[in-house]
Motif scaffolding. Sequence first.
Motif, PDB file in Angstrom:
ATOM      1  N   ALA A  56       0.831  -1.204   0.000  1.00  0.00           N
ATOM      2  CA  ALA A  56       0.000   0.000   0.000  1.00  0.00           C
ATOM      3  C   ALA A  56       0.866   1.256   0.000  1.00  0.00           C
ATOM      4  CB  ALA A  56      -0.920  -0.006   1.217  1.00  0.00           C
ATOM      5  N   ALA A  57       1.933   1.273   0.809  1.00  0.00           N
ATOM      6  CA  ALA A  57       2.780   2.463   0.924  1.00  0.00           C
ATOM      7  C   ALA A  57       3.491   2.770  -0.381  1.00  0.00           C
ATOM      8  CB  ALA A  57       3.785   2.272   2.054  1.00  0.00           C
ATOM      9  N   PHE A  58       3.977   1.737  -1.084  1.00  0.00           N
ATOM     10  CA  PHE A  58       4.723   1.948  -2.317  1.00  0.00           C
ATOM     11  C   PHE A  58       3.817   2.173  -3.518  1.00  0.00           C
ATOM     12  CE2 PHE A  58       8.279   0.690   0.200  1.00  0.00           C
ATOM     13  CZ  PHE A  58       9.385   1.222  -0.431  1.00  0.00           C
ATOM     14  N   ALA A  59       2.513   2.112  -3.305  1.00  0.00           N
ATOM     15  CA  ALA A  59       1.560   2.430  -4.377  1.00  0.00           C
ATOM     16  C   ALA A  59       1.113   3.879  -4.322  1.00  0.00           C
ATOM     17  CB  ALA A  59       0.347   1.508  -4.279  1.00  0.00           C
ATOM     18  N   LEU A  60       1.437   4.584  -3.253  1.00  0.00           N
ATOM     19  CA  LEU A  60       0.994   5.964  -3.059  1.00  0.00           C
ATOM     20  C   LEU A  60       1.963   6.971  -3.660  1.00  0.00           C
ATOM     21  CD1 LEU A  60      -0.096   5.767   0.707  1.00  0.00           C
ATOM     22  CD2 LEU A  60      -1.607   5.721  -1.294  1.00  0.00           C
ATOM     23  N   LYS A  61       1.451   8.160  -3.925  1.00  0.00           N
ATOM     24  CA  LYS A  61       2.267   9.303  -4.296  1.00  0.00           C
ATOM     25  C   LYS A  61       2.347  10.232  -3.089  1.00  0.00           C
ATOM     26  CE  LYS A  61       1.049   9.158  -9.193  1.00  0.00           C
ATOM     27  NZ  LYS A  61       0.414   9.894 -10.334  1.00  0.00           N
ATOM     28  N   PRO A  62       3.379  11.067  -2.993  1.00  0.00           N
ATOM     29  CA  PRO A  62       3.472  11.968  -1.837  1.00  0.00           C
ATOM     30  C   PRO A  62       2.190  12.781  -1.631  1.00  0.00           C
ATOM     31  CG  PRO A  62       5.507  12.015  -3.077  1.00  0.00           C
ATOM     32  CD  PRO A  62       4.551  11.202  -3.886  1.00  0.00           C
ATOM     33  N   GLY A  63       1.718  12.789  -0.387  1.00  0.00           N
ATOM     34  CA  GLY A  63       0.500  13.507  -0.036  1.00  0.00           C
ATOM     35  C   GLY A  63      -0.756  12.665  -0.099  1.00  0.00           C
ATOM     36  N   GLN A  64      -0.675  11.486  -0.738  1.00  0.00           N
ATOM     37  CA  GLN A  64      -1.851  10.628  -0.866  1.00  0.00           C
ATOM     38  C   GLN A  64      -2.110   9.831   0.415  1.00  0.00           C
ATOM     39  OE1 GLN A  64      -1.343   8.179  -4.397  1.00  0.00           O
ATOM     40  NE2 GLN A  64      -2.753   9.515  -5.545  1.00  0.00           N
ATOM     41  N   LEU A  65      -3.381   9.426   0.571  1.00  0.00           N
ATOM     42  CA  LEU A  65      -3.847   8.681   1.733  1.00  0.00           C
ATOM     43  C   LEU A  65      -4.353   7.325   1.268  1.00  0.00           C
ATOM     44  CD1 LEU A  65      -4.475   9.255   4.844  1.00  0.00           C
ATOM     45  CD2 LEU A  65      -6.830   9.660   4.070  1.00  0.00           C
ATOM     46  N   SER A  66      -3.968   6.270   1.984  1.00  0.00           N
ATOM     47  CA  SER A  66      -4.482   4.945   1.636  1.00  0.00           C
ATOM     48  C   SER A  66      -5.825   4.702   2.325  1.00  0.00           C
ATOM     49  CB  SER A  66      -3.489   3.864   2.072  1.00  0.00           C
ATOM     50  OG  SER A  66      -3.548   3.678   3.482  1.00  0.00           O
ATOM     51  N   GLU A  67      -6.628   3.813   1.768  1.00  0.00           N
ATOM     52  CA  GLU A  67      -7.790   3.307   2.486  1.00  0.00           C
ATOM     53  C   GLU A  67      -7.284   2.381   3.586  1.00  0.00           C
ATOM     54  OE1 GLU A  67     -10.494   1.512  -0.215  1.00  0.00           O
ATOM     55  OE2 GLU A  67     -11.065   3.413  -1.157  1.00  0.00           O
ATOM     56  N   PRO A  68      -8.104   2.038   4.576  1.00  0.00           N
ATOM     57  CA  PRO A  68      -7.635   1.152   5.648  1.00  0.00           C
ATOM     58  C   PRO A  68      -7.048  -0.148   5.096  1.00  0.00           C
ATOM     59  CG  PRO A  68      -9.709   2.123   6.251  1.00  0.00           C
ATOM     60  CD  PRO A  68      -9.451   2.542   4.833  1.00  0.00           C
ATOM     61  N   VAL A  69      -5.868  -0.502   5.611  1.00  0.00           N
ATOM     62  CA  VAL A  69      -5.124  -1.687   5.166  1.00  0.00           C
ATOM     63  C   VAL A  69      -4.985  -2.644   6.336  1.00  0.00           C
ATOM     64  CG1 VAL A  69      -2.932  -2.515   4.228  1.00  0.00           C
ATOM     65  CG2 VAL A  69      -3.821  -0.278   3.517  1.00  0.00           C
ATOM     66  N   ARG A  70      -5.260  -3.926   6.097  1.00  0.00           N
ATOM     67  CA  ARG A  70      -5.160  -4.927   7.169  1.00  0.00           C
ATOM     68  C   ARG A  70      -3.799  -5.609   7.084  1.00  0.00           C
ATOM     69  NH1 ARG A  70      -8.474  -8.459  10.383  1.00  0.00           N
ATOM     70  NH2 ARG A  70      -6.968  -9.343  11.857  1.00  0.00           N
ATOM     71  N   SER A  71      -3.056  -5.612   8.203  1.00  0.00           N
ATOM     72  CA  SER A  71      -1.802  -6.350   8.321  1.00  0.00           C
ATOM     73  C   SER A  71      -1.920  -7.298   9.506  1.00  0.00           C
ATOM     74  CB  SER A  71      -0.628  -5.380   8.521  1.00  0.00           C
ATOM     75  OG  SER A  71      -0.588  -4.924   9.868  1.00  0.00           O
ATOM     76  N   ARG A  72      -0.860  -7.989   9.816  1.00  0.00           N
ATOM     77  CA  ARG A  72      -0.911  -8.907  10.959  1.00  0.00           C
ATOM     78  C   ARG A  72      -0.997  -8.161  12.290  1.00  0.00           C
ATOM     79  NH1 ARG A  72       4.598  -9.050   9.438  1.00  0.00           N
ATOM     80  NH2 ARG A  72       6.062  -8.743  11.161  1.00  0.00           N
ATOM     81  N   PHE A  73      -0.764  -6.838  12.259  1.00  0.00           N
ATOM     82  CA  PHE A  73      -0.840  -6.054  13.490  1.00  0.00           C
ATOM     83  C   PHE A  73      -2.213  -5.410  13.704  1.00  0.00           C
ATOM     84  CE2 PHE A  73       3.563  -5.738  11.913  1.00  0.00           C
ATOM     85  CZ  PHE A  73       4.207  -6.417  12.944  1.00  0.00           C
ATOM     86  N   GLY A  74      -2.992  -5.289  12.634  1.00  0.00           N
ATOM     87  CA  GLY A  74      -4.294  -4.655  12.732  1.00  0.00           C
ATOM     88  C   GLY A  74      -4.575  -3.846  11.486  1.00  0.00           C
ATOM     89  N   TYR A  75      -5.341  -2.761  11.658  1.00  0.00           N
ATOM     90  CA  TYR A  75      -5.693  -1.904  10.533  1.00  0.00           C
ATOM     91  C   TYR A  75      -4.814  -0.643  10.527  1.00  0.00           C
ATOM     92  CZ  TYR A  75      -9.911  -4.685   9.745  1.00  0.00           C
ATOM     93  OH  TYR A  75     -10.775  -5.720   9.462  1.00  0.00           O
ATOM     94  N   HIS A  76      -4.395  -0.244   9.313  1.00  0.00           N
ATOM     95  CA  HIS A  76      -3.562   0.957   9.158  1.00  0.00           C
ATOM     96  C   HIS A  76      -4.232   1.938   8.208  1.00  0.00           C
ATOM     97  CE1 HIS A  76       0.079  -1.295  10.635  1.00  0.00           C
ATOM     98  NE2 HIS A  76      -0.553  -2.296  10.050  1.00  0.00           N
ATOM     99  N   ILE A  77      -4.075   3.199   8.524  1.00  0.00           N
ATOM    100  CA  ILE A  77      -4.327   4.260   7.547  1.00  0.00           C
ATOM    101  C   ILE A  77      -2.959   4.891   7.278  1.00  0.00           C
ATOM    102  CG2 ILE A  77      -5.554   6.381   7.015  1.00  0.00           C
ATOM    103  CD1 ILE A  77      -7.544   5.632   9.242  1.00  0.00           C
ATOM    104  N   ILE A  78      -2.561   4.932   6.004  1.00  0.00           N
ATOM    105  CA  ILE A  78      -1.208   5.354   5.653  1.00  0.00           C
ATOM    106  C   ILE A  78      -1.260   6.647   4.847  1.00  0.00           C
ATOM    107  CG2 ILE A  78       0.966   4.695   4.514  1.00  0.00           C
ATOM    108  CD1 ILE A  78      -0.082   1.767   4.676  1.00  0.00           C
ATOM    109  N   LYS A  79      -0.381   7.581   5.204  1.00  0.00           N
ATOM    110  CA  LYS A  79      -0.214   8.800   4.427  1.00  0.00           C
ATOM    111  C   LYS A  79       1.258   8.907   4.015  1.00  0.00           C
ATOM    112  CE  LYS A  79      -0.613  13.828   4.513  1.00  0.00           C
ATOM    113  NZ  LYS A  79      -0.821  15.041   5.330  1.00  0.00           N
ATOM    114  N   LEU A  80       1.502   8.979   2.716  1.00  0.00           N
ATOM    115  CA  LEU A  80       2.882   9.065   2.219  1.00  0.00           C
ATOM    116  C   LEU A  80       3.340  10.519   2.255  1.00  0.00           C
ATOM    117  CD1 LEU A  80       5.250   7.475   1.009  1.00  0.00           C
ATOM    118  CD2 LEU A  80       4.372   8.086  -1.251  1.00  0.00           C
ATOM    119  N   GLU A  81       4.473  10.758   2.902  1.00  0.00           N
ATOM    120  CA  GLU A  81       5.009  12.114   3.019  1.00  0.00           C
ATOM    121  C   GLU A  81       5.978  12.458   1.888  1.00  0.00           C
ATOM    122  OE1 GLU A  81       4.014  14.328   5.017  1.00  0.00           O
ATOM    123  OE2 GLU A  81       2.873  13.205   6.492  1.00  0.00           O
TER     124      GLU A  81
END
Length: 429
Positions: free
Chosen positions: A135-160
């Motif tokens: 998910a992180a490597f699919a984003l462009k700077p400033g973009q926000l991901s939809e909630p992503v499920r990993s083995r730790f839980g749910y993430h919302i990612i914003k690429l800086e």
Amino acid sequence: EDDKIKDYYQKNKSRYQRPEQVRVEYIELAARDLEAAVKVNEEDLKQFIDSQQQKSSQSEERRARHILVQIDDGAAQDKADAAKKKVDDLYKQIKKGADFAQLAKKESDDPGSKANGGDLGFFGRGVMDAAFEKAAFALKPGQLSEPVRSRFGYHIIKLEEIRGEKKVSTEDKRAELTAAYRKQAAEKRFAELYESLANAAYEHPDTLMNAAQVAGVPMRVSDFFARTGGPGIAGNTKVAAAAFSNDVYKDNVNSELIEAGLNHVVVLRVKDKMPAMDRPIDEVRAQIVNDLKDAAARDQVRELGQAMVTALLAGKDFTSQVKEHKLTIEKAQLARNDSKVNATLLRTIFKMPKPIAGKAHFEAVALDNGDYAVVAMRGVAEGVLAQAEQAQKEAAKNDMQRMWSTAESAMLKKSLKDKYKIERFPERL
């Protein structure tokens, strides 16, 4: 005069000889010369570009923030539903304009990044959870991901931001990539030919023809050059040394491959020899004149220096003598290890007798470059004993430290030998 030049030439012919020289046959194999012959086809070039893209993407790093809503794998359904509802709610808040960093500080379950507003810093591939990384490597700077499920839980990612090389553009850098492809292919071909060339030169030591055919390069012939080298290929010191080595010069066999540079080798054999010979007097006349002038100048300064010392010892005034001969006085206070004056002069000064009752002592000193110095020793200041004693103490201290260190090391080795069984395998040494 001309008769002096001729007489000096006859007595010193060996000084003006032309040294022995050789002319060699040689072949060069260099990766850079193989590049032009590399044939580029689209399929090979595409594979090369793909490999370059993979390398550049591996070196790319990204900086992102995230908000974690923690949930363990295998958690009860009600807890999973509650976590999903929370992350969806946070996602909606951010989309409506809520500050990501402030929300992360308040709501994120990641203790490592929470205090920094969810900032994870820069990271490359292979560091994060696979789903998070995708998910992180699919984003462009400033973009926000939809909630992503990993083995730790749910993430919302914003690429800086992104740093590192970007993927190579085939069209934008086609010429550059083609040149890089040719260079790589030429280096590979060079490595293949290297061993074949070495074998051919060794197996046929009395000719370079076979080696030239194997490498597909022409045989060349150098100009005559001496042991010190010469123009062209002989400007390389390794080449000049190989040409005059016993095997090549005396036994007339091919040289080994000479590393003349990066991905660049030379193999040679002696084609012609020119023995040392006397150079005609007209060719070396200017050099003889310079040598005669230098010898005469050395004689003059020596005679003047000795004459000045004789006059000074006879009672002449030092300053008057200096003015008479249009010389200059240099005054100095010198220690035994001083670097302000010529080393030969310094050694002579510290061998001179001490002046008696304030009367200067005089001496002339011939220097290595032919110059002459006249020394007037005015006085000697004795060394300070306290300083000498301190230096001796420091030297003794260092000697004792080395002695104790050596002794302790020997004792440690002995104790280890006494304590453990040691097997020796001399055939492996």
